[in-house]
Each structure stands twice: as C-alpha cells, then as structure tokens.
Design a protein around this motif. Structure first.
Motif, PDB file in Angstrom:
ATOM      1  N   UNK A 260      45.899  34.482  43.492  1.00  0.00           N
ATOM      2  CA  UNK A 260      44.499  34.545  43.910  1.00  0.00           C
ATOM      3  C   UNK A 260      43.566  34.645  42.708  1.00  0.00           C
ATOM      4  N   UNK A 261      43.954  35.442  41.719  1.00  0.00           N
ATOM      5  CA  UNK A 261      43.107  35.618  40.546  1.00  0.00           C
ATOM      6  C   UNK A 261      42.900  34.295  39.817  1.00  0.00           C
ATOM      7  N   UNK A 262      43.998  33.560  39.610  1.00  0.00           N
ATOM      8  CA  UNK A 262      43.874  32.298  38.892  1.00  0.00           C
ATOM      9  C   UNK A 262      43.067  31.283  39.702  1.00  0.00           C
ATOM     10  N   UNK A 263      43.324  31.252  41.017  1.00  0.00           N
ATOM     11  CA  UNK A 263      42.606  30.311  41.875  1.00  0.00           C
ATOM     12  C   UNK A 263      41.105  30.607  41.885  1.00  0.00           C
ATOM     13  N   UNK A 264      40.731  31.892  42.019  1.00  0.00           N
ATOM     14  CA  UNK A 264      39.313  32.270  42.025  1.00  0.00           C
ATOM     15  C   UNK A 264      38.651  31.958  40.686  1.00  0.00           C
ATOM     16  N   UNK A 265      39.350  32.237  39.616  1.00  0.00           N
ATOM     17  CA  UNK A 265      38.774  31.976  38.289  1.00  0.00           C
ATOM     18  C   UNK A 265      38.552  30.484  38.075  1.00  0.00           C
ATOM     19  N   UNK A 266      39.515  29.665  38.501  1.00  0.00           N
ATOM     20  CA  UNK A 266      39.381  28.224  38.330  1.00  0.00           C
ATOM     21  C   UNK A 266      38.274  27.662  39.221  1.00  0.00           C
ATOM     22  N   UNK A 267      38.124  28.206  40.432  1.00  0.00           N
ATOM     23  CA  UNK A 267      37.046  27.759  41.318  1.00  0.00           C
ATOM     24  C   UNK A 267      35.681  27.990  40.688  1.00  0.00           C
ATOM     25  N   UNK A 268      35.565  29.055  39.910  1.00  0.00           N
ATOM     26  CA  UNK A 268      34.288  29.385  39.273  1.00  0.00           C
ATOM     27  C   UNK A 268      34.155  28.739  37.899  1.00  0.00           C
ATOM     28  N   UNK A 269      35.167  28.032  37.493  1.00  0.00           N
ATOM     29  CA  UNK A 269      35.119  27.351  36.200  1.00  0.00           C
ATOM     30  C   UNK A 269      35.010  28.308  35.022  1.00  0.00           C
ATOM     31  N   UNK A 270      35.619  29.470  35.154  1.00  0.00           N
ATOM     32  CA  UNK A 270      35.512  30.490  34.111  1.00  0.00           C
ATOM     33  C   UNK A 270      36.804  30.578  33.292  1.00  0.00           C
ATOM     34  N   UNK A 271      36.708  30.645  31.988  1.00  0.00           N
ATOM     35  CA  UNK A 271      37.904  30.887  31.172  1.00  0.00           C
ATOM     36  C   UNK A 271      38.314  32.351  31.250  1.00  0.00           C
ATOM     37  N   UNK A 272      39.533  32.628  30.861  1.00  0.00           N
ATOM     38  CA  UNK A 272      40.018  34.013  30.871  1.00  0.00           C
ATOM     39  C   UNK A 272      39.107  34.941  30.080  1.00  0.00           C
ATOM     40  N   UNK A 273      38.599  34.432  28.963  1.00  0.00           N
ATOM     41  CA  UNK A 273      37.766  35.255  28.081  1.00  0.00           C
ATOM     42  C   UNK A 273      36.518  35.755  28.798  1.00  0.00           C
ATOM     43  N   UNK A 274      35.921  34.911  29.632  1.00  0.00           N
ATOM     44  CA  UNK A 274      34.696  35.298  30.335  1.00  0.00           C
ATOM     45  C   UNK A 274      34.977  36.389  31.368  1.00  0.00           C
ATOM     46  N   UNK A 275      36.065  36.223  32.146  1.00  0.00           N
ATOM     47  CA  UNK A 275      36.414  37.238  33.146  1.00  0.00           C
ATOM     48  C   UNK A 275      36.831  38.534  32.466  1.00  0.00           C
ATOM     49  N   UNK A 276      37.498  38.415  31.323  1.00  0.00           N
ATOM     50  CA  UNK A 276      37.921  39.611  30.579  1.00  0.00           C
ATOM     51  C   UNK A 276      36.711  40.413  30.126  1.00  0.00           C
ATOM     52  N   UNK A 277      35.694  39.715  29.651  1.00  0.00           N
ATOM     53  CA  UNK A 277      34.499  40.406  29.163  1.00  0.00           C
ATOM     54  C   UNK A 277      33.781  41.133  30.305  1.00  0.00           C
TER      55      UNK A 277
ATOM     56  N   UNK B 255      37.813  43.890  38.390  1.00  0.00           N
ATOM     57  CA  UNK B 255      38.122  42.466  38.564  1.00  0.00           C
ATOM     58  C   UNK B 255      37.350  41.887  39.749  1.00  0.00           C
ATOM     59  N   UNK B 256      37.303  42.625  40.844  1.00  0.00           N
ATOM     60  CA  UNK B 256      36.584  42.150  42.025  1.00  0.00           C
ATOM     61  C   UNK B 256      35.108  41.925  41.698  1.00  0.00           C
ATOM     62  N   UNK B 257      34.507  42.867  40.940  1.00  0.00           N
ATOM     63  CA  UNK B 257      33.099  42.705  40.547  1.00  0.00           C
ATOM     64  C   UNK B 257      32.919  41.500  39.628  1.00  0.00           C
ATOM     65  N   UNK B 258      33.840  41.308  38.697  1.00  0.00           N
ATOM     66  CA  UNK B 258      33.727  40.195  37.753  1.00  0.00           C
ATOM     67  C   UNK B 258      33.841  38.850  38.458  1.00  0.00           C
ATOM     68  N   UNK B 259      34.658  38.796  39.508  1.00  0.00           N
ATOM     69  CA  UNK B 259      34.856  37.546  40.250  1.00  0.00           C
ATOM     70  C   UNK B 259      33.883  37.407  41.410  1.00  0.00           C
ATOM     71  N   UNK B 260      33.097  38.496  41.659  1.00  0.00           N
ATOM     72  CA  UNK B 260      32.086  38.514  42.718  1.00  0.00           C
ATOM     73  C   UNK B 260      32.716  38.282  44.088  1.00  0.00           C
TER      74      UNK B 260
END
Length: 345
Positions: A23-40, A67-72
């Motif tokens: 789910x984490x990878x799928x959500x991050x890819x849907x938002x077009x965000x690199x790992x670095x952005x979600x990490x920050x 993580x939930x807040x970062x991924x909205x």
C-alpha cells in the motif's frame, strides 16, 4: 489524539508487513512522490521507508501516524488489510500459505526479494498474478503442486545427484560390513531397523485391512516406533521400505510423511525429507561405486544389449522403478549424459 494500540506480532506478521509495503509503495507512486519526499514529510529516513516498502519492517503506531499524514490518507485506511482491487492478486499471493511454505532459500532468494521485484510495478504485477490465480483455479492447482515442482527444480539444480546422501549411505553400509556388490537383504535391513533403531516391524496389519491394502507402508510414531509393511509386496519392495526408514533415522530427518503414498502434503520440509530418505534407500541398496563400474562396462560394449541391462538390474535385486531412479541419479553426474528419456511399455 492518542496512539492506537500496537499490532501484536503473530503468525500473520509477514502478512501485515507485505500488505503495508504494498500500500505504501502504491500510494507513493500514485502521488508521483520519490522516497526522499515522503521521508522528509514523515520525519523517517529514506532507508527505513525503503525497508517498509519491501515488506521487511512494520513501524510502530507513532511512525505510522506520521506516514499517514505524509501520504494524506486516514490512519485506518493505511493500516487496514484492505487493498485496491488491482492489488488484490498481489496481496493474495503474499498472504497465502504458499509464500510461507515455498523454499525460496533453496534458490538463493528471500520472500522479500520477490516482493520487491513484484512491487516495481504493482498494477502490472497484479494483472499477471491475477492470471496465474485464475489458471490455478481452473486447473485445480494446489499448494502441494508448487511444492513438488520446487523439489523437481531443486533436483535439476543438482543434476539429481547428492554427494552428502551418497556418502551417508556408503558409510552406513560399511559400518555394518555389507558388500557393495550385492544389496543388503531384507533380513539384514529388518534386523538393523529393529536392533539399532528400536522399531517393531509388522507385515500382517496392512493386508488384513481392506482400506489399507493399497498402501505399501505406514509409520506409527511412539515408543517403540512401528513400521507397518504390506506383506504382499515383493522382497525387493519391502527392502526399499526398510532402507528408506533407516534413511529417516540415519539422516535425522524430522518432519515426514507417515504413509508410502501422499495423502496430504503439509510442508516442503516433508517433501524434501521424503526425497532424501528415498534417495538414501536407493544408494544403500544399489552401491554407487559398484554400479558405476557395471555401467562403464555396459557403455563400453560395441552394441546395445538389453539382456545385459536386465542382468545388471537383477544383480542388484531391484525393481525396474528403483533401478531406473538410480540411473537418473548417477548417469548424468558420472557419465555426463544430461538428457535421458525413458519409454515404458
């Protein structure tokens, strides 16, 4: 807001990690965000996030909230076991008993490595796995089919030759003073099993029970252990049953099948142990060095001789099934003939 109670470790902890990573990878890819952005945004390291996405880590509740807040996304949505429809086949595979039982380590990989490969493109992987699941459903493919297929691949990787088992059988034979030119007799094998390993051997029960007459043997654990052998078998067949039982003991093989024919495959260890005990039996009854010499003389003949092959089989008092299995173990390794074809009439 108080932190939710942490999820307890359980037999499904792998399932939890895999679903969260998916789910984490799928959500991050849907938002077009690199790992670095979600990490920050989540105040987590890039390496730690990568471990989560690979299904190797499951964060504590406070970190999951970040993580939930970062991924909205709502916290409950992130930690639930529900996934999008296109991801359900991936989840089904990685939460199944097959993943826990399949012997990935024999092939030099871990389940997390496979998970990482699949999640490179979850949508496409989901479509592919959906196809496999559908094919499996149509053709009634069960977990045991995959485990038996894994055993065949394991055998092929080693050209169906296992030096450690060969040496164990040779050592056992020499310790009992048995010659390699002739197989140990049924009487000798039975005496070894009864005196050295404390077994009770029963040849009367199986033939007397209509429901059990089709079985060659049944093992009953206990003190003492009992081995029920079908007394209607040929002497060479009964010798193989005894030799396989000695293999279980001499090789210290734990998990095992209790009947000669598979009723239910419960784990890969059970499948592998059955194979090792059977391989030991063949090596104990048909000595490698002796058969190698006989085969060398056979292949040195100027013309094919079926009679010579049959005579060799009789010398070892072996059934055709046992003899040909032994040929598939030794000929590829000792004579370099990798492609062998048998025709049965």
């Amino acid at each position: 807001m108080t932190d939710p109670a942490p999820r307890p470790e359980s037999v499904d902890s792998d399932h939890l990690r895999f679903v969260l990573g998916l789910k984490l990878k799928s959500l991050r890819q849907q938002r077009g965000k690199p790992l670095k952005a979600i990490a920050a945004k989540s105040h987590l390291s890039v390496s730690y996030l990568s471990e989560i996405e690979k299904g190797k880590k499951y964060p504590k509740p406070a970190k999951l909230l970040e993580l939930a807040r970062a991924l909205e996304v709502p916290f409950d949505s992130l930690v639930s076991l529900q996934v999008e429809e296109e991801m359900s086949p991936v989840k089904a595979v990685f939460s199944s008993g097959l993943l826990r039982e399949f012997p990935f380590d024999l092939f030099g990989i871990e389940p997390e490595d496979l998970f990482d490969l699949v999640t490179q493109d979850p949508a496409k992987a989901g479509a592919l796995l959906r196809t496999f699941l559908e094919v499996g459903r149509i053709y009634d493919v069960h977990a045991e089919h995959f485990l038996l297929a894994a055993l065949r691949s394991y055998q092929q990787m080693h050209a169906n030759y296992f030096e450690d088992v060969e040496e164990a059988a040779s050592s056992y034979r020499k310790s009992h003073g048995w010659s390699g030119r002739r197989p140990p007799s049924y009487a000798r094998l039975r005496a070894a099993l009864e005196k050295q390993h404390g077994y009770v051997v029963d040849e009367e029960t199986l033939p007397a029970q209509r429901e059990l007459q089709s079985l060659r043997s049944v093992f009953q654990d206990g003190s003492p252990p009992r081995l029920l052998i079908n007394g209607r078998l040929m002497a060479s067949q009964k010798a193989f049953v005894l030799a396989r039982e000695i293999g279980y003991r001499h090789l210290s093989l734990g998990e095992r099948a209790i009947t000669s024919s598979w009723i239910k495959v419960e784990s890969f260890e059970q499948v592998l142990n059955n194979f090792k005990a059977s391989y030991f039996a063949g090596a104990l009854l048909i000595d490698r060095d002796s058969l190698q010499g006989d085969l060398g003389r056979f292949f040195a003949r100027p013309k094919w001789s079926g009679d010579a092959l049959v005579e060799g089989m009789r010398r070892y008092d072996a059934t055709p099934e046992m003899f040909f299995h032994r040929l598939t173990q030794l000929i590829p390794r000792l004579f370099g003939l990798r492609e062998i074809f048998f025709m049965r009439f």
